[in-house]
Design a protein around this motif. Structure first.
Motif, PDB file in Angstrom:
ATOM      1  N   UNK A 153      41.472  42.195  37.498  1.00  0.00           N
ATOM      2  CA  UNK A 153      41.230  40.798  37.844  1.00  0.00           C
ATOM      3  C   UNK A 153      40.823  40.668  39.311  1.00  0.00           C
ATOM      4  N   UNK A 154      40.012  39.667  39.606  1.00  0.00           N
ATOM      5  CA  UNK A 154      39.514  39.506  40.977  1.00  0.00           C
ATOM      6  C   UNK A 154      40.639  39.281  41.978  1.00  0.00           C
ATOM      7  N   UNK A 155      41.745  38.689  41.565  1.00  0.00           N
ATOM      8  CA  UNK A 155      42.826  38.470  42.527  1.00  0.00           C
ATOM      9  C   UNK A 155      43.488  39.784  42.931  1.00  0.00           C
ATOM     10  N   UNK A 156      43.351  40.818  42.108  1.00  0.00           N
ATOM     11  CA  UNK A 156      43.869  42.135  42.465  1.00  0.00           C
ATOM     12  C   UNK A 156      42.783  42.977  43.126  1.00  0.00           C
ATOM     13  N   UNK A 157      41.609  43.052  42.514  1.00  0.00           N
ATOM     14  CA  UNK A 157      40.549  43.936  43.002  1.00  0.00           C
ATOM     15  C   UNK A 157      40.018  43.532  44.371  1.00  0.00           C
ATOM     16  N   UNK A 158      39.863  42.229  44.589  1.00  0.00           N
ATOM     17  CA  UNK A 158      39.281  41.794  45.873  1.00  0.00           C
ATOM     18  C   UNK A 158      40.063  40.637  46.497  1.00  0.00           C
ATOM     19  N   UNK A 159      41.306  40.492  46.108  1.00  0.00           N
ATOM     20  CA  UNK A 159      42.189  39.447  46.654  1.00  0.00           C
ATOM     21  C   UNK A 159      41.581  38.046  46.577  1.00  0.00           C
ATOM     22  N   UNK A 160      40.746  37.820  45.573  1.00  0.00           N
ATOM     23  CA  UNK A 160      40.072  36.525  45.381  1.00  0.00           C
ATOM     24  C   UNK A 160      39.314  36.052  46.622  1.00  0.00           C
ATOM     25  N   UNK A 161      38.862  36.993  47.442  1.00  0.00           N
ATOM     26  CA  UNK A 161      38.129  36.604  48.654  1.00  0.00           C
ATOM     27  C   UNK A 161      36.852  35.825  48.339  1.00  0.00           C
ATOM     28  N   UNK A 162      36.250  36.070  47.195  1.00  0.00           N
ATOM     29  CA  UNK A 162      35.026  35.337  46.848  1.00  0.00           C
ATOM     30  C   UNK A 162      35.287  33.832  46.759  1.00  0.00           C
ATOM     31  N   UNK A 163      36.477  33.450  46.332  1.00  0.00           N
ATOM     32  CA  UNK A 163      36.818  32.031  46.225  1.00  0.00           C
ATOM     33  C   UNK A 163      36.911  31.371  47.601  1.00  0.00           C
ATOM     34  N   UNK A 164      37.312  32.143  48.584  1.00  0.00           N
ATOM     35  CA  UNK A 164      37.419  31.624  49.952  1.00  0.00           C
ATOM     36  C   UNK A 164      36.072  31.098  50.450  1.00  0.00           C
ATOM     37  N   UNK A 165      34.991  31.709  49.956  1.00  0.00           N
ATOM     38  CA  UNK A 165      33.643  31.322  50.379  1.00  0.00           C
ATOM     39  C   UNK A 165      32.893  30.551  49.290  1.00  0.00           C
TER      40      UNK A 165
END
Length: 129
Positions: free
Chosen positions: A24-36
């Motif tokens: 899941x994106x919250x594990x793989x990339x710490x949901x950083x995409x949502x920040x932007x």
């Protein structure tokens, strides 16, 4: 040798040991995409092109264990993208696989160089030589 555990596959040969799994994106990339307010693909494209705000540089470096001298390679086949992050200082290199406009991520972990990353993607029929 190939083994599986829940949503992960373990691939081991004489030369390499890899883990492939859905993450899941919250594990793989710490949901950083949502920040932007970006999709996963848009986020990785911005990361590879150094187009993310500098104030978040330390957070991004910590999340991906990357340094300025590490290279992020971009591969595309149709609507699918692969982003490889390999570096000399890293013990765990990664390839992130995703589909355009999707937040689903498949992650390949292991110790490999850029040439091996391309071989891995080629074996998945992501790249053609």
């Amino acid at each position: 040798m190939l083994g599986t555990s829940q949503q992960k596959a373990f691939i081991k040969t004489e030369d390499v040991e890899l883990v492939l799994g859905s993450s899941p994106s919250h594990i793989a990339i710490s949901d950083l995409h949502r920040r932007y307010n970006l999709t996963v693909t848009e986020f990785f494209l911005a990361l590879a092109n150094n187009a993310l705000p500098l104030q978040d540089k330390s957070l991004i470096e910590a999340t991906f264990d990357i340094r300025n001298d590490d290279h992020i390679s971009i591969y595309q086949k149709d609507y699918y993208f692969a982003f490889s992050i390999v570096g000399a200082h890293k013990r765990n290199d990664r390839i992130y696989l995703t589909q355009k406009n999707s937040n689903e991520i498949y992650l390949i972990n292991g110790e490999f160089d850029q040439f091996a990353a391309e071989e891995i993607l080629s074996s998945l029929q992501f790249l053609t030589h």
